[in-house]
Design a protein around this motif. Structure first.
Motif, PDB file in Angstrom:
ATOM      1  N   ARG A 170       0.918   4.851  -3.053  1.00 33.98           N
ATOM      2  CA  ARG A 170       0.498   6.513  -2.907  1.00 33.98           C
ATOM      3  C   ARG A 170       1.482   6.963  -2.348  1.00 33.98           C
ATOM      4  O   ARG A 170       2.423   6.598  -1.507  1.00 33.98           O
ATOM      5  CB  ARG A 170      -0.974   6.176  -2.108  1.00 33.98           C
ATOM      6  N   VAL A 174      -5.454   1.571  14.406  1.00 34.81           N
ATOM      7  CA  VAL A 174      -4.264   2.477  13.984  1.00 34.81           C
ATOM      8  C   VAL A 174      -2.779   2.385  14.853  1.00 34.81           C
ATOM      9  O   VAL A 174      -1.697   2.337  14.339  1.00 34.81           O
ATOM     10  CB  VAL A 174      -4.498   3.899  14.387  1.00 34.81           C
ATOM     11  N   LEU A 196       0.715  -1.278  -0.022  1.00 34.02           N
ATOM     12  CA  LEU A 196      -0.184  -0.104   0.085  1.00 34.02           C
ATOM     13  C   LEU A 196       0.923   1.188  -0.009  1.00 34.02           C
ATOM     14  O   LEU A 196       0.744   2.114  -0.602  1.00 34.02           O
ATOM     15  CB  LEU A 196      -0.934   0.070   1.127  1.00 34.02           C
ATOM     16  N   GLY A 243       0.292  11.589   8.496  1.00 36.84           N
ATOM     17  CA  GLY A 243       0.522  10.264   7.724  1.00 36.84           C
ATOM     18  C   GLY A 243       1.669   9.686   7.471  1.00 36.84           C
ATOM     19  O   GLY A 243       2.747  10.127   8.280  1.00 36.84           O
ATOM     20  N   GLU A 260      -7.808   0.876   8.153  1.00 33.80           N
ATOM     21  CA  GLU A 260      -9.359   0.492   7.482  1.00 33.80           C
ATOM     22  C   GLU A 260      -8.817  -0.454   6.372  1.00 33.80           C
ATOM     23  O   GLU A 260      -9.670  -1.652   6.373  1.00 33.80           O
ATOM     24  CB  GLU A 260      -9.985   2.031   6.953  1.00 33.80           C
ATOM     25  N   ARG A 261      -7.878  -0.165   5.467  1.00 36.39           N
ATOM     26  CA  ARG A 261      -7.452  -1.203   4.577  1.00 36.39           C
ATOM     27  C   ARG A 261      -7.125  -2.508   4.840  1.00 36.39           C
ATOM     28  O   ARG A 261      -7.389  -3.698   4.518  1.00 36.39           O
ATOM     29  CB  ARG A 261      -6.606  -0.351   3.701  1.00 36.39           C
ATOM     30  N   ALA A 277      -5.409   6.292   9.680  1.00 35.72           N
ATOM     31  CA  ALA A 277      -6.751   5.839   9.899  1.00 35.72           C
ATOM     32  C   ALA A 277      -6.953   5.003   8.524  1.00 35.72           C
ATOM     33  O   ALA A 277      -7.585   4.050   8.528  1.00 35.72           O
ATOM     34  CB  ALA A 277      -7.679   7.012   9.970  1.00 35.72           C
ATOM     35  N   ASP A 278      -6.629   5.494   7.403  1.00 35.29           N
ATOM     36  CA  ASP A 278      -7.030   4.953   6.064  1.00 35.29           C
ATOM     37  C   ASP A 278      -6.199   3.387   5.938  1.00 35.29           C
ATOM     38  O   ASP A 278      -6.571   2.430   5.475  1.00 35.29           O
ATOM     39  CB  ASP A 278      -6.414   5.844   4.870  1.00 35.29           C
ATOM     40  N   LEU A 279      -4.967   3.609   6.298  1.00 34.23           N
ATOM     41  CA  LEU A 279      -4.231   2.043   6.279  1.00 34.23           C
ATOM     42  C   LEU A 279      -4.755   1.176   7.246  1.00 34.23           C
ATOM     43  O   LEU A 279      -5.016   0.001   6.798  1.00 34.23           O
ATOM     44  CB  LEU A 279      -2.772   2.353   6.609  1.00 34.23           C
ATOM     45  N   TRP A 335      -0.314   8.284   3.007  1.00 39.59           N
ATOM     46  CA  TRP A 335      -1.336   7.561   3.432  1.00 39.59           C
ATOM     47  C   TRP A 335      -1.538   8.004   4.979  1.00 39.59           C
ATOM     48  O   TRP A 335      -0.560   8.293   5.736  1.00 39.59           O
ATOM     49  CB  TRP A 335      -1.229   6.056   3.565  1.00 39.59           C
ATOM     50  N   ALA A 336      -2.669   8.357   5.450  1.00 36.83           N
ATOM     51  CA  ALA A 336      -3.247   8.753   6.653  1.00 36.83           C
ATOM     52  C   ALA A 336      -3.195   7.325   7.423  1.00 36.83           C
ATOM     53  O   ALA A 336      -3.510   6.308   6.862  1.00 36.83           O
ATOM     54  CB  ALA A 336      -4.745   9.383   6.702  1.00 36.83           C
ATOM     55  N   ASP A 392      -7.878  -3.748   7.938  1.00 42.78           N
ATOM     56  CA  ASP A 392      -8.660  -4.206   9.030  1.00 42.78           C
ATOM     57  C   ASP A 392      -8.095  -4.271  10.361  1.00 42.78           C
ATOM     58  O   ASP A 392      -8.158  -5.520  11.096  1.00 42.78           O
ATOM     59  CB  ASP A 392      -9.235  -5.494   8.661  1.00 42.78           C
TER      60      ASP A 392
END
Length: 321
Positions: free
Chosen positions: A19, A35, A15, A61, A29-30, A25-27, A22-23, A32
Protein backbone atom coordinates in the motif's frame (compact mmCIF):
# COMPACT_ATOMS: atom_id res chain seq x y z
CA UNK A 1 12.10 -13.68 21.04
CA UNK A 2 14.53 -12.58 18.35
CA UNK A 3 12.89 -14.85 15.78
CA UNK A 4 9.47 -13.37 16.65
CA UNK A 5 10.81 -9.86 16.16
CA UNK A 6 12.43 -10.80 12.85
CA UNK A 7 9.23 -12.37 11.57
CA UNK A 8 7.25 -9.29 12.65
CA UNK A 9 9.66 -6.89 10.91
CA UNK A 10 9.46 -8.94 7.71
CA UNK A 11 5.68 -8.91 7.95
CA UNK A 12 5.79 -5.13 8.43
CA UNK A 13 7.98 -4.76 5.36
CA UNK A 14 5.57 -6.88 3.35
CA UNK A 15 2.65 -4.67 4.41
CA UNK A 16 4.51 -1.48 3.50
CA UNK A 17 5.11 -2.87 0.00
CA UNK A 18 1.41 -3.50 -0.61
CA UNK A 19 0.00 0.00 0.00
CA UNK A 20 1.20 3.52 -0.71
CA UNK A 21 0.69 4.68 2.88
CA UNK A 22 -0.24 3.07 6.20
CA UNK A 23 -1.49 4.65 9.38
CA UNK A 24 0.47 3.58 12.44
CA UNK A 25 -2.69 2.32 14.15
CA UNK A 26 -3.59 0.16 11.13
CA UNK A 27 -0.14 -1.42 11.09
CA UNK A 28 -0.31 -2.05 14.84
CA UNK A 29 -3.68 -3.76 14.42
CA UNK A 30 -2.44 -5.94 11.55
CA UNK A 31 0.67 -6.97 13.48
CA UNK A 32 -1.15 -7.27 16.84
CA UNK A 33 1.33 -4.96 18.60
CA UNK A 34 1.34 -1.43 19.98
CA UNK A 35 1.92 1.71 17.93
CA UNK A 36 5.14 2.19 19.88
CA UNK A 37 6.38 -1.25 18.73
CA UNK A 38 5.56 -0.29 15.14
CA UNK A 39 7.72 2.83 15.52
CA UNK A 40 10.64 0.74 16.81
CA UNK A 41 10.27 -1.75 13.94
CA UNK A 42 10.18 1.10 11.43
CA UNK A 43 13.49 2.33 12.87
CA UNK A 44 14.93 -1.19 12.44
CA UNK A 45 13.91 -1.18 8.77
CA UNK A 46 15.59 2.19 8.30
CA UNK A 47 18.79 0.83 9.84
CA UNK A 48 18.67 -2.00 7.28
CA UNK A 49 18.53 0.52 4.44
CA UNK A 50 14.79 0.67 3.74
CA UNK A 51 13.69 4.28 3.11
CA UNK A 52 10.51 4.67 5.18
CA UNK A 53 8.97 8.15 5.39
CA UNK A 54 6.67 9.12 8.22
CA UNK A 55 4.23 11.99 8.81
CA UNK A 56 3.38 13.15 12.33
CA UNK A 57 -0.04 14.00 13.65
CA UNK A 58 -3.46 12.37 13.78
CA UNK A 59 -3.56 11.71 10.02
CA UNK A 60 0.10 10.72 9.88
CA UNK A 61 1.39 7.44 8.58
CA UNK A 62 4.26 5.49 7.04
CA UNK A 63 5.19 4.76 3.46
CA UNK A 64 8.05 3.03 1.70
CA UNK A 65 9.78 5.44 -0.70
CA UNK A 66 12.57 5.26 -3.25
CA UNK A 67 16.14 5.55 -1.97
CA UNK A 68 19.68 5.72 -3.31
CA UNK A 69 20.18 1.93 -3.17
CA UNK A 70 17.86 -0.98 -3.86
CA UNK A 71 17.15 -2.92 -0.63
CA UNK A 72 16.00 -6.56 -0.63
CA UNK A 73 12.39 -7.03 -1.75
CA UNK A 74 9.77 -9.41 -0.40
CA UNK A 75 7.79 -11.20 -3.11
CA UNK A 76 4.71 -13.36 -2.79
CA UNK A 77 4.41 -16.57 -4.83
CA UNK A 78 2.60 -14.99 -7.77
CA UNK A 79 5.07 -12.08 -7.97
CA UNK A 80 8.08 -14.41 -7.87
CA UNK A 81 6.65 -16.56 -10.68
CA UNK A 82 5.87 -13.50 -12.82
CA UNK A 83 9.39 -12.07 -12.41
CA UNK A 84 11.12 -15.40 -13.12
CA UNK A 85 9.11 -15.95 -16.31
CA UNK A 86 9.75 -12.38 -17.45
CA UNK A 87 13.48 -12.75 -16.82
CA UNK A 88 13.62 -16.01 -18.73
CA UNK A 89 11.84 -14.38 -21.65
CA UNK A 90 14.22 -11.42 -21.57
CA UNK A 91 17.19 -13.76 -21.53
CA UNK A 92 15.86 -15.41 -24.66
CA UNK A 93 15.41 -12.45 -26.89
CA UNK A 94 15.49 -8.79 -25.81
CA UNK A 95 18.64 -7.17 -27.11
CA UNK A 96 20.80 -5.31 -24.63
CA UNK A 97 19.51 -6.74 -21.34
CA UNK A 98 20.17 -10.46 -21.75
CA UNK A 99 23.16 -10.84 -19.42
CA UNK A 100 21.63 -8.51 -16.82
CA UNK A 101 18.44 -10.57 -16.91
CA UNK A 102 20.47 -13.75 -16.49
CA UNK A 103 22.26 -12.43 -13.42
CA UNK A 104 18.93 -11.45 -11.86
CA UNK A 105 17.40 -14.81 -12.80
CA UNK A 106 20.33 -16.67 -11.25
CA UNK A 107 19.82 -14.82 -7.96
CA UNK A 108 16.07 -15.43 -7.96
CA UNK A 109 16.17 -19.13 -8.88
CA UNK A 110 18.80 -19.74 -6.21
CA UNK A 111 16.26 -18.95 -3.47
CA UNK A 112 13.05 -19.91 -5.29
CA UNK A 113 11.14 -22.66 -3.41
CA UNK A 114 10.92 -25.99 -5.20
CA UNK A 115 7.14 -25.75 -5.53
CA UNK A 116 7.48 -22.46 -7.40
CA UNK A 117 10.22 -23.69 -9.72
CA UNK A 118 7.81 -26.24 -11.15
CA UNK A 119 5.18 -23.55 -11.69
CA UNK A 120 7.69 -21.28 -13.43
CA UNK A 121 8.66 -24.10 -15.78
CA UNK A 122 5.01 -24.91 -16.48
CA UNK A 123 4.16 -21.30 -17.29
CA UNK A 124 7.23 -20.88 -19.48
CA UNK A 125 6.53 -24.03 -21.50
CA UNK A 126 2.89 -23.03 -21.96
CA UNK A 127 3.70 -19.64 -23.46
CA UNK A 128 4.07 -19.12 -27.19
CA UNK A 129 5.39 -16.18 -29.15
CA UNK A 130 5.69 -15.16 -32.77
CA UNK A 131 9.21 -15.02 -34.15
CA UNK A 132 9.20 -12.69 -37.12
CA UNK A 133 12.85 -13.17 -38.00
CA UNK A 134 14.84 -16.33 -37.41
CA UNK A 135 18.33 -15.42 -36.27
CA UNK A 136 19.63 -18.95 -35.85
CA UNK A 137 19.58 -21.56 -33.08
CA UNK A 138 18.39 -20.38 -29.67
CA UNK A 139 19.98 -21.36 -26.38
CA UNK A 140 18.08 -23.19 -23.65
CA UNK A 141 17.12 -20.67 -20.88
CA UNK A 142 17.87 -23.30 -18.22
CA UNK A 143 21.38 -23.72 -19.65
CA UNK A 144 21.79 -19.94 -19.75
CA UNK A 145 20.86 -19.73 -16.06
CA UNK A 146 23.26 -22.55 -15.13
CA UNK A 147 26.16 -20.93 -16.98
CA UNK A 148 25.31 -17.48 -15.61
CA UNK A 149 25.61 -18.82 -12.05
CA UNK A 150 28.92 -20.53 -12.90
CA UNK A 151 30.26 -17.28 -14.40
CA UNK A 152 29.18 -15.31 -11.36
CA UNK A 153 30.68 -17.80 -8.87
CA UNK A 154 33.81 -18.57 -10.97
CA UNK A 155 32.94 -22.25 -10.71
CA UNK A 156 34.47 -24.83 -13.07
CA UNK A 157 31.90 -26.71 -15.16
CA UNK A 158 31.94 -29.78 -17.39
CA UNK A 159 29.76 -30.23 -20.46
CA UNK A 160 29.39 -32.07 -23.74
CA UNK A 161 30.28 -29.99 -26.80
CA UNK A 162 29.45 -30.81 -30.42
CA UNK A 163 31.15 -29.08 -33.34
CA UNK A 164 30.25 -29.05 -37.00
CA UNK A 165 32.89 -31.67 -37.74
CA UNK A 166 33.16 -33.67 -34.50
CA UNK A 167 30.66 -35.52 -32.29
CA UNK A 168 30.07 -34.52 -28.69
CA UNK A 169 33.02 -34.78 -26.34
CA UNK A 170 33.36 -33.86 -22.69
CA UNK A 171 34.93 -30.47 -21.94
CA UNK A 172 36.05 -28.87 -18.68
CA UNK A 173 36.31 -25.10 -18.44
CA UNK A 174 36.38 -22.02 -16.24
CA UNK A 175 33.38 -19.93 -17.43
CA UNK A 176 33.92 -16.20 -17.61
CA UNK A 177 31.27 -14.37 -19.67
CA UNK A 178 28.14 -14.94 -21.74
CA UNK A 179 27.95 -12.89 -24.93
CA UNK A 180 25.08 -12.55 -27.40
CA UNK A 181 26.12 -11.97 -31.02
CA UNK A 182 23.46 -11.68 -33.67
CA UNK A 183 21.04 -13.92 -31.77
CA UNK A 184 23.61 -16.62 -31.03
CA UNK A 185 24.88 -17.03 -27.47
CA UNK A 186 28.53 -17.76 -26.74
CA UNK A 187 30.34 -18.80 -23.57
CA UNK A 188 33.78 -17.27 -23.13
CA UNK A 189 35.74 -19.71 -20.99
CA UNK A 190 39.23 -20.94 -20.22
CA UNK A 191 39.56 -24.58 -21.26
CA UNK A 192 41.38 -26.29 -18.38
CA UNK A 193 42.51 -29.28 -20.49
CA UNK A 194 43.94 -27.20 -23.33
CA UNK A 195 45.08 -24.37 -21.01
CA UNK A 196 43.74 -21.78 -23.45
CA UNK A 197 40.77 -19.50 -24.01
CA UNK A 198 37.91 -20.95 -26.01
CA UNK A 199 34.59 -19.79 -27.44
CA UNK A 200 31.62 -22.20 -27.07
CA UNK A 201 28.28 -21.81 -28.83
CA UNK A 202 25.51 -22.49 -26.33
CA UNK A 203 23.28 -24.33 -28.80
CA UNK A 204 26.08 -26.91 -29.09
CA UNK A 205 26.46 -27.37 -25.31
CA UNK A 206 24.59 -30.11 -23.45
CA UNK A 207 24.66 -31.72 -20.02
CA UNK A 208 26.40 -28.81 -18.28
CA UNK A 209 27.33 -29.78 -14.71
CA UNK A 210 28.91 -27.49 -12.08
CA UNK A 211 31.81 -29.22 -10.33
CA UNK A 212 31.65 -27.30 -7.06
CA UNK A 213 35.24 -26.16 -7.49
CA UNK A 214 35.68 -22.40 -7.50
CA UNK A 215 38.74 -20.61 -8.85
CA UNK A 216 40.01 -17.02 -8.78
CA UNK A 217 38.58 -14.85 -11.57
CA UNK A 218 40.67 -14.92 -14.74
CA UNK A 219 40.77 -11.76 -16.95
CA UNK A 220 39.69 -12.22 -20.57
CA UNK A 221 42.38 -11.35 -23.16
CA UNK A 222 42.04 -7.64 -23.84
CA UNK A 223 39.67 -7.26 -20.85
CA UNK A 224 36.72 -7.03 -23.29
CA UNK A 225 34.61 -10.21 -23.68
CA UNK A 226 32.55 -8.76 -26.55
CA UNK A 227 35.67 -7.76 -28.49
CA UNK A 228 37.17 -11.20 -27.83
CA UNK A 229 34.08 -12.89 -29.28
CA UNK A 230 34.02 -10.55 -32.29
CA UNK A 231 37.69 -11.22 -33.08
CA UNK A 232 37.22 -14.99 -32.85
CA UNK A 233 34.08 -14.94 -35.01
CA UNK A 234 35.68 -12.81 -37.70
CA UNK A 235 38.58 -15.27 -37.91
CA UNK A 236 36.40 -18.40 -37.86
CA UNK A 237 35.93 -20.21 -41.19
CA UNK A 238 32.44 -20.30 -42.72
CA UNK A 239 30.87 -22.67 -45.22
CA UNK A 240 29.78 -19.99 -47.69
CA UNK A 241 31.84 -16.96 -48.70
CA UNK A 242 30.14 -13.63 -49.47
CA UNK A 243 31.97 -10.29 -49.56
CA UNK A 244 30.26 -7.14 -50.85
CA UNK A 245 31.30 -3.56 -51.54
CA UNK A 246 28.37 -1.51 -50.25
CA UNK A 247 27.62 1.96 -51.60
CA UNK A 248 26.78 3.40 -48.19
CA UNK A 249 28.65 4.62 -45.12
CA UNK A 250 29.95 2.14 -42.58
CA UNK A 251 27.62 3.63 -39.94
CA UNK A 252 24.61 3.03 -42.20
CA UNK A 253 25.56 -0.61 -42.76
CA UNK A 254 26.53 -1.22 -39.13
CA UNK A 255 23.04 -0.20 -38.00
CA UNK A 256 21.53 -2.80 -40.36
CA UNK A 257 23.87 -5.75 -39.77
CA UNK A 258 23.59 -6.78 -36.16
CA UNK A 259 26.57 -8.83 -35.00
CA UNK A 260 28.76 -8.14 -38.06
CA UNK A 261 30.56 -4.99 -36.90
CA UNK A 262 33.92 -6.81 -36.81
CA UNK A 263 33.47 -7.77 -40.49
CA UNK A 264 32.82 -4.23 -41.68
CA UNK A 265 35.65 -2.18 -43.24
CA UNK A 266 35.15 1.50 -44.20
CA UNK A 267 36.57 2.47 -47.61
CA UNK A 268 35.56 6.14 -47.62
CA UNK A 269 32.68 8.26 -46.30
CA UNK A 270 30.19 6.71 -48.72
CA UNK A 271 31.51 3.18 -49.28
CA UNK A 272 32.46 0.19 -47.16
CA UNK A 273 33.21 -3.51 -47.51
CA UNK A 274 31.10 -6.12 -45.70
CA UNK A 275 32.03 -9.75 -45.14
CA UNK A 276 28.58 -11.43 -44.96
CA UNK A 277 29.96 -14.98 -45.08
CA UNK A 278 27.87 -17.53 -43.21
CA UNK A 279 27.12 -21.22 -42.86
CA UNK A 280 23.52 -20.58 -43.95
CA UNK A 281 22.84 -19.33 -47.50
CA UNK A 282 19.37 -17.84 -46.75
CA UNK A 283 20.93 -15.79 -43.94
CA UNK A 284 23.44 -14.30 -46.39
CA UNK A 285 20.58 -13.30 -48.70
CA UNK A 286 18.70 -11.84 -45.75
CA UNK A 287 21.71 -9.82 -44.62
CA UNK A 288 22.35 -8.36 -48.08
CA UNK A 289 18.67 -7.62 -48.66
CA UNK A 290 18.53 -5.73 -45.36
CA UNK A 291 21.33 -3.32 -46.29
CA UNK A 292 18.85 -0.92 -47.94
CA UNK A 293 21.71 0.11 -50.27
CA UNK A 294 23.24 -0.85 -53.60
CA UNK A 295 26.19 -3.24 -53.46
CA UNK A 296 28.43 -5.32 -55.69
CA UNK A 297 29.74 -8.76 -54.85
CA UNK A 298 33.51 -9.06 -54.77
CA UNK A 299 35.37 -11.62 -56.85
CA UNK A 300 36.08 -13.95 -53.91
CA UNK A 301 32.38 -14.61 -53.27
CA UNK A 302 31.94 -18.35 -53.90
CA UNK A 303 29.83 -19.62 -56.84
CA UNK A 304 27.30 -21.44 -54.62
CA UNK A 305 26.47 -18.18 -52.87
CA UNK A 306 26.08 -16.35 -56.19
CA UNK A 307 23.76 -19.09 -57.50
CA UNK A 308 21.59 -18.87 -54.39
CA UNK A 309 21.34 -15.07 -54.59
CA UNK A 310 20.51 -15.28 -58.32
CA UNK A 311 17.77 -17.86 -57.67
CA UNK A 312 16.32 -15.71 -54.90
CA UNK A 313 16.31 -12.60 -57.13
CA UNK A 314 14.62 -14.47 -60.02
CA UNK A 315 11.98 -15.84 -57.67
CA UNK A 316 11.19 -12.31 -56.51
CA UNK A 317 10.98 -11.01 -60.10
CA UNK A 318 8.62 -13.85 -61.06
CA UNK A 319 6.41 -13.00 -58.13
CA UNK A 320 6.24 -9.36 -59.21
CA UNK A 321 5.39 -10.24 -62.83
Amino acid sequence: MTSDMTARVLRLLSLLQTRREWAGADLAERLDVTVRTVRRDIDRLRELGYPVDSARGHAGGYRLTSGTDLPPLLLDDEEAIAIAVALRSAAGGLTGIEETALRALAKLEQVLPRRLRGQVTAVQTSLAGITWEERGPRADPALLATLAVACRDHEIITFDYTTRRNPANRRRAEPCHLVDSGGLWYLVAHDTDKDDWRLFRLDRISDAVPTGRRVPPRPVPGDDPAAFVASRLSAAPTRHRAVATVHASADHVRARTRGLASRLTPIDEHTCRLDASDDHLPRIAQTLAGLDSDYTLDADTDPETIDHLRTTAHRTLRALS
